[in-house]
Scaffold this motif. Structure first.
Motif, PDB file in Angstrom:
ATOM      1  N   VAL A  84       0.832  -1.199   0.000  1.00 44.42           N
ATOM      2  CA  VAL A  84       0.000   0.000   0.000  1.00 44.42           C
ATOM      3  C   VAL A  84       0.875   1.262   0.000  1.00 44.42           C
ATOM      4  CG1 VAL A  84      -1.747   1.285   1.301  1.00 44.42           C
ATOM      5  CG2 VAL A  84      -1.848  -1.205   1.206  1.00 44.42           C
ATOM      6  N   ASP A  85       0.474   2.228  -0.814  1.00 47.72           N
ATOM      7  CA  ASP A  85       1.113   3.537  -0.834  1.00 47.72           C
ATOM      8  C   ASP A  85       0.603   4.297   0.397  1.00 47.72           C
ATOM      9  OD1 ASP A  85       2.158   6.039  -1.369  1.00 47.72           O
ATOM     10  OD2 ASP A  85       0.865   6.421  -3.101  1.00 47.72           O
ATOM     11  N   ILE A  86       1.468   4.460   1.420  1.00 48.68           N
ATOM     12  CA  ILE A  86       1.083   5.101   2.672  1.00 48.68           C
ATOM     13  C   ILE A  86       1.794   6.443   2.792  1.00 48.68           C
ATOM     14  CG2 ILE A  86       1.088   4.920   5.194  1.00 48.68           C
ATOM     15  CD1 ILE A  86       1.226   1.849   4.834  1.00 48.68           C
ATOM     16  N   THR A  87       0.995   7.493   2.992  1.00 55.45           N
ATOM     17  CA  THR A  87       1.553   8.817   3.243  1.00 55.45           C
ATOM     18  C   THR A  87       1.091   9.270   4.624  1.00 55.45           C
ATOM     19  OG1 THR A  87      -0.315   9.910   2.177  1.00 55.45           O
ATOM     20  CG2 THR A  87       1.620   9.460   0.808  1.00 55.45           C
ATOM     21  N   THR A  88       1.780  10.284   5.159  1.00 54.48           N
ATOM     22  CA  THR A  88       1.424  10.802   6.481  1.00 54.48           C
ATOM     23  C   THR A  88       1.393  12.323   6.438  1.00 54.48           C
ATOM     24  OG1 THR A  88       3.697  10.950   7.278  1.00 54.48           O
ATOM     25  CG2 THR A  88       2.539   8.859   7.648  1.00 54.48           C
ATOM     26  N   GLU A  89       0.648  12.872   7.388  1.00 53.12           N
ATOM     27  CA  GLU A  89       0.639  14.327   7.549  1.00 53.12           C
ATOM     28  C   GLU A  89       0.261  14.669   8.979  1.00 53.12           C
ATOM     29  OE1 GLU A  89      -1.116  18.377   5.467  1.00 53.12           O
ATOM     30  OE2 GLU A  89      -1.659  16.435   4.633  1.00 53.12           O
ATOM     31  N   LEU A  90       0.961  15.641   9.520  1.00 58.99           N
ATOM     32  CA  LEU A  90       0.634  16.189  10.825  1.00 58.99           C
ATOM     33  C   LEU A  90       0.071  17.582  10.573  1.00 58.99           C
ATOM     34  CD1 LEU A  90       2.597  16.058  14.067  1.00 58.99           C
ATOM     35  CD2 LEU A  90       1.858  18.261  13.215  1.00 58.99           C
ATOM     36  N   VAL A  91      -1.111  17.864  11.131  1.00 56.32           N
ATOM     37  CA  VAL A  91      -1.789  19.129  10.879  1.00 56.32           C
ATOM     38  C   VAL A  91      -2.175  19.756  12.218  1.00 56.32           C
ATOM     39  CG1 VAL A  91      -3.683  20.229   9.637  1.00 56.32           C
ATOM     40  CG2 VAL A  91      -2.750  18.089   8.781  1.00 56.32           C
ATOM     41  N   TRP A  92      -2.067  21.081  12.302  1.00 56.41           N
ATOM     42  CA  TRP A  92      -2.460  21.818  13.501  1.00 56.41           C
ATOM     43  C   TRP A  92      -3.889  22.310  13.351  1.00 56.41           C
ATOM     44  CZ3 TRP A  92       0.408  22.278  17.847  1.00 56.41           C
ATOM     45  CH2 TRP A  92       1.754  21.896  17.753  1.00 56.41           C
ATOM     46  N   GLY A  93      -4.677  22.237  14.441  1.00 53.85           N
ATOM     47  CA  GLY A  93      -6.024  22.780  14.420  1.00 53.85           C
ATOM     48  C   GLY A  93      -6.965  21.999  15.309  1.00 53.85           C
ATOM     49  N   VAL A  94      -8.244  22.264  15.145  1.00 51.68           N
ATOM     50  CA  VAL A  94      -9.291  21.563  15.881  1.00 51.68           C
ATOM     51  C   VAL A  94      -9.516  20.226  15.165  1.00 51.68           C
ATOM     52  CG1 VAL A  94     -11.704  21.644  16.612  1.00 51.68           C
ATOM     53  CG2 VAL A  94     -10.330  23.748  16.563  1.00 51.68           C
ATOM     54  N   PRO A  95      -9.361  19.100  15.856  1.00 49.04           N
ATOM     55  CA  PRO A  95      -9.384  17.800  15.184  1.00 49.04           C
ATOM     56  C   PRO A  95     -10.546  17.576  14.220  1.00 49.04           C
ATOM     57  CG  PRO A  95      -8.634  17.502  17.412  1.00 49.04           C
ATOM     58  CD  PRO A  95      -9.048  18.938  17.290  1.00 49.04           C
ATOM     59  N   VAL A  96     -11.764  17.804  14.651  1.00 50.43           N
ATOM     60  CA  VAL A  96     -12.913  17.540  13.771  1.00 50.43           C
ATOM     61  C   VAL A  96     -12.840  18.406  12.521  1.00 50.43           C
ATOM     62  CG1 VAL A  96     -15.425  17.685  13.552  1.00 50.43           C
ATOM     63  CG2 VAL A  96     -14.417  16.743  15.627  1.00 50.43           C
ATOM     64  N   GLU A  97     -12.559  19.681  12.699  1.00 46.94           N
ATOM     65  CA  GLU A  97     -12.524  20.594  11.553  1.00 46.94           C
ATOM     66  C   GLU A  97     -11.391  20.240  10.591  1.00 46.94           C
ATOM     67  OE1 GLU A  97     -15.049  22.555  11.042  1.00 46.94           O
ATOM     68  OE2 GLU A  97     -15.844  21.929  12.983  1.00 46.94           O
ATOM     69  N   VAL A  98     -10.223  19.915  11.137  1.00 44.72           N
ATOM     70  CA  VAL A  98      -9.080  19.560  10.300  1.00 44.72           C
ATOM     71  C   VAL A  98      -9.364  18.278   9.509  1.00 44.72           C
ATOM     72  CG1 VAL A  98      -6.684  18.743  10.346  1.00 44.72           C
ATOM     73  CG2 VAL A  98      -7.353  20.751  11.682  1.00 44.72           C
ATOM     74  N   ILE A  99      -9.925  17.290  10.171  1.00 43.05           N
ATOM     75  CA  ILE A  99     -10.210  16.020   9.490  1.00 43.05           C
ATOM     76  C   ILE A  99     -11.248  16.216   8.392  1.00 43.05           C
ATOM     77  CG2 ILE A  99     -11.138  13.678   9.773  1.00 43.05           C
ATOM     78  CD1 ILE A  99      -9.836  13.798  12.654  1.00 43.05           C
ATOM     79  N   LEU A 100     -12.291  16.995   8.672  1.00 45.44           N
ATOM     80  CA  LEU A 100     -13.301  17.274   7.639  1.00 45.44           C
ATOM     81  C   LEU A 100     -12.672  17.988   6.437  1.00 45.44           C
ATOM     82  CD1 LEU A 100     -16.301  18.413   9.871  1.00 45.44           C
ATOM     83  CD2 LEU A 100     -16.147  16.304   8.531  1.00 45.44           C
ATOM     84  N   GLU A 101     -11.798  18.938   6.706  1.00 44.92           N
ATOM     85  CA  GLU A 101     -11.113  19.649   5.621  1.00 44.92           C
ATOM     86  C   GLU A 101     -10.199  18.705   4.846  1.00 44.92           C
ATOM     87  OE1 GLU A 101     -10.193  22.632   3.030  1.00 44.92           O
ATOM     88  OE2 GLU A 101     -11.795  22.601   4.534  1.00 44.92           O
ATOM     89  N   GLN A 102      -9.497  17.817   5.553  1.00 41.12           N
ATOM     90  CA  GLN A 102      -8.625  16.844   4.886  1.00 41.12           C
ATOM     91  C   GLN A 102      -9.423  15.907   3.984  1.00 41.12           C
ATOM     92  OE1 GLN A 102      -5.149  15.970   4.994  1.00 41.12           O
ATOM     93  NE2 GLN A 102      -4.929  18.085   5.663  1.00 41.12           N
ATOM     94  N   VAL A 103     -10.592  15.489   4.455  1.00 45.38           N
ATOM     95  CA  VAL A 103     -11.459  14.625   3.634  1.00 45.38           C
ATOM     96  C   VAL A 103     -11.781  15.339   2.330  1.00 45.38           C
ATOM     97  CG1 VAL A 103     -13.808  13.684   3.463  1.00 45.38           C
ATOM     98  CG2 VAL A 103     -12.449  13.258   5.508  1.00 45.38           C
ATOM     99  N   LYS A 104     -12.140  16.608   2.446  1.00 42.37           N
ATOM    100  CA  LYS A 104     -12.540  17.384   1.274  1.00 42.37           C
ATOM    101  C   LYS A 104     -11.367  17.643   0.324  1.00 42.37           C
ATOM    102  CE  LYS A 104     -15.431  20.995   1.593  1.00 42.37           C
ATOM    103  NZ  LYS A 104     -15.866  22.353   1.962  1.00 42.37           N
ATOM    104  N   THR A 105     -10.266  18.143   0.861  1.00 46.08           N
ATOM    105  CA  THR A 105      -9.155  18.542  -0.008  1.00 46.08           C
ATOM    106  C   THR A 105      -8.403  17.357  -0.604  1.00 46.08           C
ATOM    107  OG1 THR A 105      -7.638  18.762   1.869  1.00 46.08           O
ATOM    108  CG2 THR A 105      -8.812  20.752   1.141  1.00 46.08           C
ATOM    109  N   SER A 106      -8.392  16.238   0.087  1.00 50.15           N
ATOM    110  CA  SER A 106      -7.672  15.071  -0.448  1.00 50.15           C
ATOM    111  C   SER A 106      -8.580  14.185  -1.303  1.00 50.15           C
ATOM    112  CB  SER A 106      -7.074  14.242   0.697  1.00 50.15           C
ATOM    113  OG  SER A 106      -8.108  13.653   1.467  1.00 50.15           O
ATOM    114  N   HIS A 107      -9.866  14.510  -1.345  1.00 47.05           N
ATOM    115  CA  HIS A 107     -10.845  13.719  -2.095  1.00 47.05           C
ATOM    116  C   HIS A 107     -10.850  12.265  -1.626  1.00 47.05           C
ATOM    117  CE1 HIS A 107     -11.358  17.182  -4.672  1.00 47.05           C
ATOM    118  NE2 HIS A 107     -10.048  17.217  -4.871  1.00 47.05           N
ATOM    119  N   ALA A 108     -10.822  12.100  -0.309  1.00 50.36           N
ATOM    120  CA  ALA A 108     -10.822  10.755   0.277  1.00 50.36           C
ATOM    121  C   ALA A 108     -12.126  10.029  -0.040  1.00 50.36           C
ATOM    122  CB  ALA A 108     -10.625  10.847   1.788  1.00 50.36           C
TER     123      ALA A 108
END
Length: 145
Positions: A84-108
């Motif tokens: 599996v192609d595994i990538t990682t990222e550490l992001v600063w912010g409010v967990p729920v908001e950051v995860i929702l934004e990551q879902v959107k921007t990464s097209h998960a």
């Protein structure tokens, strides 16, 4: 056509580790990519000022290195033999908001989150990242106990 992407929110707990394991095992079967993210909530890391005494500020870069070593690196190391192609990222912010934004921007295509298994009352009083995501995310979510 690009490979599906599974986003996995990890926090260094056994629940996050199980979520990563489920995502990677499923991704291996269907040829999906996996992105592991961890969110640093800066407000929880800052100490409070007491009676005008300013505490030493926490070093953000040092915290990032520590969390990466403690949370992300062990998971990448554990699955280094995976196809599996595994990538990682550490992001600063409010967990729920950051995860929702990551879902959107990464097209998960699918979100995996470890569920800590607290009682409903504790979740109501303290809130639950997994619970909030389950009600707000616009893609399928796997809550891993």
């Amino acid at each position: 056509m690009s490979k599906p992407l599974y986003l996995v929110a990890v926090d260094g707990s056994e629940f996050g580790e199980r979520a990563a394991e489920r995502a990677i095992n499923l991704a291996e079967q269907i040829g999906a990519k996996v992105k592991l993210i961890t969110v640093m909530d800066w407000s929880y890391l800052q100490t409070q000022v007491i009676d005008g005494v300013a505490p030493p500020l926490l070093d953000r870069a040092k915290q990032e290195v520590n969390v990466t070593k403690r949370v992300l690196t062990p998971l990448v190391d554990k699955y280094h033999n995976s196809t599996v192609d595994i990538t990682t990222e550490l992001v600063w912010g409010v967990p729920v908001e950051v995860i929702l934004e990551q879902v959107k921007t990464s097209h998960a295509n699918l979100l995996f989150v470890g569920r800590h298994g607290r009682s409903r009352i504790v979740d109501i009083l303290l809130g639950s990242v997994a619970n909030q995501l389950a009600h707000r995310v616009g893609i399928p979510i796997v809550l891993v106990p």
